[in-house]
Enzyme design. Structure first.
Site, PDB file in Angstrom:
ATOM      1  N   HIS B  69       0.972  -1.289  -0.166  1.00 54.30           N
ATOM      2  CA  HIS B  69       0.055  -0.032  -0.152  1.00 54.30           C
ATOM      3  C   HIS B  69       0.873   1.355   0.000  1.00 54.30           C
ATOM      4  O   HIS B  69       1.821   1.164   0.699  1.00 54.30           O
ATOM      5  CB  HIS B  69      -0.979  -0.046   1.138  1.00 54.30           C
ATOM      6  CG  HIS B  69      -0.626   0.020   2.846  1.00 54.30           C
ATOM      7  ND1 HIS B  69       0.196   1.163   2.919  1.00 54.30           N
ATOM      8  CD2 HIS B  69      -0.021  -1.003   3.484  1.00 54.30           C
ATOM      9  CE1 HIS B  69       0.605   0.926   4.333  1.00 54.30           C
ATOM     10  NE2 HIS B  69       0.406  -0.448   4.655  1.00 54.30           N
ATOM     11  N   ASP B  71      -0.340   4.434   0.623  1.00 56.31           N
ATOM     12  CA  ASP B  71      -0.688   5.353   1.897  1.00 56.31           C
ATOM     13  C   ASP B  71      -0.230   5.276   3.255  1.00 56.31           C
ATOM     14  O   ASP B  71       0.462   4.108   3.374  1.00 56.31           O
ATOM     15  CB  ASP B  71      -2.274   5.180   2.031  1.00 56.31           C
ATOM     16  CG  ASP B  71      -2.617   3.955   2.459  1.00 56.31           C
ATOM     17  OD1 ASP B  71      -2.372   2.757   2.172  1.00 56.31           O
ATOM     18  OD2 ASP B  71      -3.615   3.879   3.640  1.00 56.31           O
ATOM     19  N   ASP B  95       6.472   1.474   7.455  1.00 52.09           N
ATOM     20  CA  ASP B  95       5.172   1.017   7.030  1.00 52.09           C
ATOM     21  C   ASP B  95       4.517   1.838   5.863  1.00 52.09           C
ATOM     22  O   ASP B  95       3.900   2.742   6.117  1.00 52.09           O
ATOM     23  CB  ASP B  95       4.240   0.798   8.179  1.00 52.09           C
ATOM     24  CG  ASP B  95       2.966   0.439   7.983  1.00 52.09           C
ATOM     25  OD1 ASP B  95       2.758  -0.313   6.782  1.00 52.09           O
ATOM     26  OD2 ASP B  95       1.907   0.497   8.860  1.00 52.09           O
ATOM     27  N   GLU B 125      -5.320   1.484   2.937  1.00 57.71           N
ATOM     28  CA  GLU B 125      -4.877   0.449   3.642  1.00 57.71           C
ATOM     29  C   GLU B 125      -5.060   0.457   5.207  1.00 57.71           C
ATOM     30  O   GLU B 125      -5.288   0.067   5.990  1.00 57.71           O
ATOM     31  CB  GLU B 125      -3.433  -0.409   3.480  1.00 57.71           C
ATOM     32  CG  GLU B 125      -3.376  -1.633   4.157  1.00 57.71           C
ATOM     33  CD  GLU B 125      -2.728  -1.754   5.445  1.00 57.71           C
ATOM     34  OE1 GLU B 125      -3.004  -2.624   6.202  1.00 57.71           O
ATOM     35  OE2 GLU B 125      -2.471  -0.552   5.870  1.00 57.71           O
ATOM     36  N   GLU B 154       4.637  -6.084   3.573  1.00 62.36           N
ATOM     37  CA  GLU B 154       4.547  -5.202   4.884  1.00 62.36           C
ATOM     38  C   GLU B 154       5.749  -5.422   5.809  1.00 62.36           C
ATOM     39  O   GLU B 154       6.544  -6.163   5.729  1.00 62.36           O
ATOM     40  CB  GLU B 154       3.343  -5.758   5.659  1.00 62.36           C
ATOM     41  CG  GLU B 154       2.037  -5.411   5.055  1.00 62.36           C
ATOM     42  CD  GLU B 154       1.346  -4.155   5.645  1.00 62.36           C
ATOM     43  OE1 GLU B 154       2.042  -3.302   6.318  1.00 62.36           O
ATOM     44  OE2 GLU B 154       0.217  -3.889   5.230  1.00 62.36           O
ATOM     45  N   HIS B 328       3.583   3.264  12.767  1.00 63.23           N
ATOM     46  CA  HIS B 328       2.511   4.245  13.158  1.00 63.23           C
ATOM     47  C   HIS B 328       3.279   4.897  14.417  1.00 63.23           C
ATOM     48  O   HIS B 328       2.437   5.763  15.184  1.00 63.23           O
ATOM     49  CB  HIS B 328       1.555   3.524  13.819  1.00 63.23           C
ATOM     50  CG  HIS B 328       0.758   2.735  12.789  1.00 63.23           C
ATOM     51  ND1 HIS B 328      -0.649   2.123  12.710  1.00 63.23           N
ATOM     52  CD2 HIS B 328       1.060   2.375  11.442  1.00 63.23           C
ATOM     53  CE1 HIS B 328      -0.998   1.508  11.755  1.00 63.23           C
ATOM     54  NE2 HIS B 328       0.038   1.773  10.762  1.00 63.23           N
TER      55      HIS B 328
END
Lengths: 351, 351
Positions: B69, B71, B95, B125, B154, B328
């Site tokens: 992904h 995003d 990530d 995602e 990932e 994150h």
């Protein structure tokens, strides 16, 4: 608004109900009560905001305080009053304008009581305790509240209810460690730990002590619980709010110590505590009152303003014509015959 | 924005991080990726919103899907990127823009792969699953996602992580009866009853089944609890939200049945369930991949988009250069040497 204190007590209750007086808006009703009492030469009046004290000053050896609040919870389409099948319906009919009507009738009719009497009418009983008119009076003019015995005419269904239980609130917190819920073992679940707090509550055996001849009934309950961070996070905190209702043989400090000890494994914060009141039924004035009105006194379990009299050193009981189970309901009503019976019993005692 | 797919993979990752692409704002970065891939004559492109599929069509006997992904979660003052001590810092560095950079390098460098390859770049995602670009692609153009084996790049720290666990959320409610807390025995405390639900959670023993050679680790946790009406009311309801992470030998339906049975004494509502994915490591393409990149595969415990490939019938694994524990976080960073190592291992496998 004119109040005729010489009308029938049921009729007077209806007029009081019709005079809407939700907490904070007691002014017009208080003015009417002051005007009506002002016509009675045997009473000396004192006003503090929307509270009034009317006293006889006959030099009797004992003084009794008869107290009641004039405010109500918000109305619910139940004003003005109506009568059906011997029942008076309307906001405040039971809590506690029927009691206030009895106070006013006694004030008008008993010009030469066997004891001196202080009639207390006050505001803001149904809201936060710091606004309470009886509390304000006790701070501004404690001399107006002296007495040997007090009767609060709160609804008790015409039975003497002695004293009241204290109430304490505490927040009990469990602590954990956050982690992603896909790898829960990396953290520690604070909500799961709350299970042990609930174990204490589930295993609690209420004390039912006899105090001054009346049996109380304690209670310890969770009244709130909250925990959780996000739907995929092991929570690091859970807070259980408990409410402890304690008998009046235990002081507020003792109640706090009991809770702090019972939950000593966790972080505990006592957020609010108000002591109860002993029944005071051993006092001679109380005994003559109980003998006059009859029935078997019972313990008052909910907290009421009798605790304020207790803290002033005045034994106090609850006794009024309203039905406590109907208080604060839309369908609130009071029995006209019970109101009249309450009036006549108190008249017989005081004359 | 120009992307030079022939620059160093660390340099390319830095450019991708600098191109802020929080979920919903992937347009400019997707345009740049499309333009760069459009220069490569051995690839056939398909675009669907902000998702791109670039495929080789060499008639190989097997087809591998490499997906990532584009995003990121919202930035936290960590864009543009910076490099310190061999680490590339910035939002999305782990990530999973480092994984996307590896995909882009392979797309540019491997013109004659031993298997056909479908490179998939997709949007959204990191947000609600109904917005997921891979889900949209699978509905709009399932033919673009066919394959024998899929690798999701990932963050796994350069280790093959097989399959993923499923996730289920349920609300378990206890019911009581309201009463005034001064007379608790007139009601029934729903929060106290929640103790028995927590007993089930505290007594839960997680299954750790081996599935296709990898050991999974289930989990069952309360992630939320709430109850309480008012500070003087015995509560009539308490709701515990649980999150069950289940191994991929159990289907979503089986997981629901397990939870409904485990909490059969109470009202249970399964609010959300997503099945997991088996590791698929027995597939020949997976085995040659594992042999090429080395290391000991382990089970993926968190839910990832490999489950979408599983539901399309395509075995899938997670394998990427990012560090999953840094995803994150404000301090997110990736090792430049690990990114390069990941690229070279995959190059060796595909050439």
């Amino acid at each position: 608004m004119d109040l005729d204190l010489f009308s029938d007590v049921g009729e007077l209750t209806a007029r009081l109900v019709d005079a809407e007086s939700v907490s904070g808006n007691e002014g017009p009703l208080t003015d009417a009560i002051e005007a009506a009492l002002g016509q009675l030469p045997h009473l000396k009046l004192h006003r503090d905001g929307n509270a009034i004290v009317a006293r006889t000053e006959l030099g009797r050896s004992q003084r009794v305080v008869l107290a009641g609040h004039v405010d109500t919870v918000p109305t619910a389409g139940n004003v003005p009053s109506s009568v059906r099948d011997g029942l008076l319906y309307g906001c405040g009919s039971t809590d506690m304008k029927s009691g206030v009507a009895v106070q006013l009738k006694l004030a008008a009719l008993v010009t030469e009581p066997v004891v001196d009497i202080s009639y207390v009418f006050y505001d803001c009983e149904e809201v936060e305790s710091h606004r309470n008119g009886l509390l304000r009076l006790s701070r501004n003019s404690p001399d107006q509240l002296t007495g040997d015995f007090a009767i609060l005419l709160e609804p008790t269904g015409g039975v003497v209810e002695g004293g009241c239980q204290g109430t304490l609130r505490a927040e009990i917190s469990t602590k954990g460690e956050r982690a992603h819920s896909a790898r829960a073992w990396m953290g520690h679940n604070a909500i799961h730990d709350a299970g042990a707090v609930l174990d204490v509550l589930r295993g609690y055996e209420p004390r039912q002590p006899e105090v001054d001849g009346l049996v109380f009934h304690e209670g310890l309950n969770a009244v709130g619980i909250s925990g959780g961070v996000a739907a995929n996070v092991i929570p690091d905190r859970c807070v259980i709010t408990v409410n402890y209702r304690f008998a009046p043989d235990r002081s507020a400090d003792e109640a706090s110590e009991y809770i702090l000890d019972l939950f000593r494994e966790w972080e505990v914060e006592v957020t609010d505590v108000a002591g109860g009141a002993r029944p005071g039924l051993r006092h001679p004035a109380a005994q003559s009152f109980v003998a006059a009105v009859g029935g078997t006194p019972r313990a008052k379990l909910g907290w009421t303003d009798v605790a304020r009299f207790d803290s002033l050193g005045i034994p106090a009981v609850n006794f009024g014509p309203g039905d406590p189970l109907l208080a604060h309901t839309k369908d609130e009503h009071a029995s006209l015959s019970l109101i009249a019976e309450c009036e006549s019993k108190m008249l017989a005692w005081l004359r």
